[in-house]
Design an enzyme around this catalytic site. Sequence first.
Site, short mmCIF file in Angstrom:
data_model
loop_
_atom_site.label_atom_id
_atom_site.label_comp_id
_atom_site.label_asym_id
_atom_site.label_seq_id
_atom_site.Cartn_x
_atom_site.Cartn_y
_atom_site.Cartn_z
N LYS A 1 -25.17 -18.52 10.38
CA LYS A 1 -26.48 -17.85 10.43
C LYS A 1 -27.33 -18.23 9.22
O LYS A 1 -28.51 -18.53 9.34
CB LYS A 1 -26.28 -16.32 10.50
CG LYS A 1 -25.73 -15.87 11.85
CD LYS A 1 -25.22 -14.43 11.85
CE LYS A 1 -24.53 -14.13 13.18
NZ LYS A 1 -23.87 -12.80 13.23
N GLN B 1 -22.63 -8.00 9.07
CA GLN B 1 -21.71 -8.65 9.99
C GLN B 1 -20.61 -7.67 10.43
O GLN B 1 -19.94 -7.06 9.59
CB GLN B 1 -21.09 -9.89 9.31
CG GLN B 1 -20.17 -10.69 10.21
CD GLN B 1 -20.89 -11.34 11.39
OE1 GLN B 1 -21.98 -11.87 11.25
NE2 GLN B 1 -20.28 -11.28 12.57
N ASP C 1 -30.67 -7.27 14.54
CA ASP C 1 -29.64 -7.28 15.58
C ASP C 1 -30.07 -6.42 16.78
O ASP C 1 -29.55 -6.57 17.88
CB ASP C 1 -28.32 -6.70 15.02
CG ASP C 1 -27.32 -7.78 14.64
OD1 ASP C 1 -27.44 -8.90 15.16
OD2 ASP C 1 -26.43 -7.48 13.82
#
Length: 301
Positions: free
Chosen positions: A56, A100, A123
């Site tokens: 990412k 994460q 997200d």
Amino acid sequence: MSQKTTEVLDGNAVGDAIKADLADCIDTLTDADVTPGLATVLMSDDGASETYVSMKQKACEEVGINGFHYELDPEAPAEVLFDKIDELNEDPDVHGILVQMPVPDHIDKRDVLNRINPDKDVDGFHPENVGRLVAGNARFKPCTPHGVQKLLEAANVETEGKDAVVVGRSEIVGKPMANLLIQKAPGGNATTTVCHSRTDDLAEKTLDADIIIAAAGVPELVDGSMVPEGATVIDVGVNRVEADNEKGYELVGDVEFESAKEKAGIITPVPGGVGPMTITMLLYNTVKAASLQEDVEVELP
Ligand code: NDP
């Protein structure tokens, strides 16, 4: 006799085209003295999580998004993570925050999601953003299902009026995927069935589908006998299975590719299908977050 041809979708190519458009958006932001910033927080020693986060960050660098990365001791108390999130919520250079998953067992994942400022929740998992998605007014569509929607669009797969079967009902893939497919909006308007581990006869459902989206986390669950002729098959699954090679494993999807390809009209491979799209849509959400927070209009792809 003509040979059946199946289109194998290239997620890298579709993702690259979207990234090129995002680079134009980033130029517009830069002209207004704004550099989009994404903060990633890792609180785990898990090798796969480390790999995902570094992919990412690398993708951010490639398109000109500022990456900020923090690694926290997995043994540390929850407050350490919450303090970091509070700090990032306040930081004007950070437009998107990604913690994460999974976080360590002593921390409740829901507390983490609730703590992130919904305006920076790239997200799309904060309850406010989940609610907005369900209500048809999404701020940030979750990256993997949004990536699937973009792949379908790129392949000119019409969803309106079609029968879609989503295999899996997780918060990060199955549920938001189904929510996108039922929206009265482009890329939606599909008659959508959601299957899960208690579904009585999965094949009966998939055999009625125009579009199958497999996100069960079960290696090669959907085989050719479950795919109707000409259907579109999107494989979200990424599973490590033992293999006789140097690494000792290989990645396979939730679809048995070879047999499903015999039946499908369009299919995605693993790797190289949905995976690259997930990262691309994270960049998309970060650019969108910067545009909204800084009040600079951009033309998102
Ligand atoms: P989860 O384990 O959270 O959810 C799996 C879902 O599949 C559950 O709803 C479960 O049902 C259902 N399921 C399990 N077994 C069966 C079965 N035999 N028949 C029907 N349904 C079943 O997984 P995720 O949603 O997080 O991920 C799914 C897959 O996608 C994984 O392989 C993951 O690695 C991959 N993934 C890939 C991404 C990418 O970028 N390519 C991103 C995110 C995930 P129940 O609810 O009843 O338990």
